[in-house]
Structure formats: structure tokens, C-alpha cells
Design an enzyme around this catalytic site. Structure first.
Site, mmCIF file in Angstrom:
data_model
loop_
_atom_site.group_PDB
_atom_site.id
_atom_site.type_symbol
_atom_site.label_atom_id
_atom_site.label_comp_id
_atom_site.label_asym_id
_atom_site.label_seq_id
_atom_site.Cartn_x
_atom_site.Cartn_y
_atom_site.Cartn_z
ATOM 1 N N THR A 1 0.803 -1.221 0.000
ATOM 2 C CA THR A 1 0.000 0.000 0.000
ATOM 3 C C THR A 1 0.839 1.276 0.000
ATOM 4 O OG1 THR A 1 -0.084 -0.188 2.417
ATOM 5 C CG2 THR A 1 -1.940 -1.095 1.185
ATOM 6 N N GLU A 2 2.158 1.147 0.008
ATOM 7 C CA GLU A 2 3.026 2.298 0.244
ATOM 8 C C GLU A 2 2.773 3.463 -0.719
ATOM 9 O OE1 GLU A 2 5.295 -1.179 2.031
ATOM 10 O OE2 GLU A 2 4.004 -0.835 0.298
#
Length: 272
Positions: free
Chosen positions: A134-135
Site C-alpha cells: 500500500t506504500e
């Protein structure tokens, strides 16, 4: 919320297997400074204990690990003492553990949690588990975890999942190499038990060196690589472990290093 005196990581030991359990369900087992510090201490203790043959990394609550503790990160941003700074130490401790590490993923994992899974030698996930890098959606990048994740993943899958941040399921995680196997929820423990039963039969030094072989980069020249591997092979065939292993095989008995039930009972211990 957990109290300052409570533990975020719990440890049990039985039959040569130490289970290290992430126990911070209130924040989805996020990688806070406290949790990572306790995890590092538990890993160091397991590696220093000759009773320990296998380390199992498990979790309480529905989520394996949600990644960085974002609330803690936001509070620490001004000081520059980001909790993520410890993540490299944690990933290195798991990957370099002389004892095989088995990750048990019973629920969702995100971001840094995927780095932890990839650092383990074996990983099983429940069929209902989900994963995501999800970065990029948070304005950051999956940098540190790349050290353990990218050697596991198929390159095209890594590009898709790093860049989109899309959620993927257990079968996809197994297909691209993030986990070793996926299993129905009720069968996860049976998979772990089967792996551990096999791992404790391996000689300690042999397992540690086999792990090193899996991590090392081969010599660029074939002759140099063959010479190195020949030296390792000959050294182990002539070692005390090698002699004992061959003798046990010929005599149709367990090798001396295989845990005995009576020893297991005496050694079993639990930390709060």
C-alpha cells in the site's frame, strides 16, 4: 490499548519449536517501536538457545500485520526518530536467523508485514488472507522490504503490485512466491505442524548453512563456484553432524539432534 507493562510479543517453546506471537491486535499488529524491539529480543533469544530448532512467527487477532504504526510515525515525524528505522534490523534478524523461520498468516497483511513474511524461510497463509503493498498510495515507497520481498517475487508481479497497491489473495501470493503455500483456515496449523516435524529432523549446523546457500550470490565463474560448494560439501561430510547423520541412517534410528519427547517436556517454557 495495551498498558506500558504488557507485552506486544509473546513466546512459547515446545518440542524444539519456539513460537513468537505478535500480540498487538488493538492496532492490527502494526510495527511499532515497542513491538519491533520485543520481536528483535525474542529472535535473539531463540537463536541463542540450543533447545530451539525452529521459530514460528504467528499472530493474535484477525490481522497478521498492518505494516508501520502510522499513528506513531506521525507523532515521531518532527523528531526524525521514525519507528520504521528499526524495520531493517527486524527483517535482517528474521532472514539471517540460524534457525528456520516459519511465518503463519491467518489474516490480512499489508506493507511492512509483507516484508516480514518474505524474510521467513517458509510461509503459509489462510485462504481468506489478503495482501497489498500500500506504500505508494500513502506517498511512500516499499524500500526496506524490497530486500526480502523482491528476491521472492516474480518480476512482473512485483511491478504490478508495487505500482498499483492493489489487494491480492492467498492463492495469488503463493503463485508469485510471497508465501510457500495457502490452506483452508482450519488446515493452517496442520501445515505448520508438518513443516516443523520435518525441520526439527535437520541437523542444526546443516540447516544454518543450507540457509546461507539459499541467500548467497553464486560466484561469477563456474569453476570458482564449484570449488566453493565442493569445500562446503566435503566439510560437512567430515563433520561430527555428518558422521552422526550417516550412522543414524545406517542404524535406522533418529539422529542425536532430533528432539526427544522427555527433553521437550522438561524444556517447555512460556514467557508472559
Amino acid at each position: 490499548m495495551s498498558s506500558p507493562d504488557s507485552h506486544l510479543v509473546r513466546v512459547t517453546h515446545a518440542r524444539g519449536v519456539t513460537t513468537i506471537t505478535l500480540d498487538s491486535p488493538h492496532n492490527r499488529n502494526a510495527l511499532s517501536h515497542r513491538l519491533m524491539t520485543e520481536l528483535l529480543a525474542a529472535l535473539a533469544e531463540a537463536n541463542a538457545d540450543d533447545r530451539v530448532r525452529v521459530v514460528v512467527l504467528d499472530h493474535t487477532g484477525p490481522v497478521f500485520c498492518s505494516g508501520a504504526d502510522l499513528a506513531e510515525t506521525a507523532a515521531a515525524a518532527k523528531s526524525g526518530q521514525m519507528p520504521a528505522a528499526l524495520l531493517g534490523d527486524v527483517l535482517g534478524a528474521v532472514a539471517r536467523s540460524a534457525k528456520p523461520v516459519v511465518a503463519v498468516v491467518r489474516g490480512p497483511a499489508r506493507a511492512g508485514g509483507l516484508g516480514l513474511i518474505a524474510a521467513a524461510d517458509l510461509a503459509v497463509c489462510a485462504a481468506g488472507a489478503t495482501f497489498a503493498f500500500t506504500e505508494v498510495r500513502l506517498g511512500v515507497v516499499p524500500a526496506l522490504i524490497s530486500a526480502t520481498v523482491l528476491p521472492r517475487l516474480a518480476p512482473r508481479a512485483a511491478a504490478e503490485l508495487y505500482l498499483t497497491g492493489d489487494v491480492f489473495d492467498g492463492p495469488r501470493a503463493a503463485a508469485i512466491g510471497l508465501v510457500t503455500a495457502t490452506a483452508p483456515d482450519d488446515d493452517v496449523d496442520a501445515v505448520v505442524a508438518r513443516w516443523c516435524a520435518g525441520l526439527v529432523r535437520g541437523a542444526p549446523a546443516s540447516l544454518a548453512t543450507a540457509k546461507e546457500l539459499l541467500r548467497r550470490r553464486p560466484e561469477p565463474e563456474l569453476d570458482a563456484e564449484l570449488a566453493y560448494l565442493s569445500e562446503v560439501s566435503l566439510r560437512f561430510f567430515g563433520s561430527a553432524e555428518g558422521r552422526e547423520g550417516v550412522a543414524a541412517f545406517r542404524e535406522k534410528r533418529d539422529a542425536a539432534w532430533v528432539p526427544r519427547s522427555e527433553e521437550d517436556g522438561a524444556a517447555a517454557a512460556t514467557t508472559p
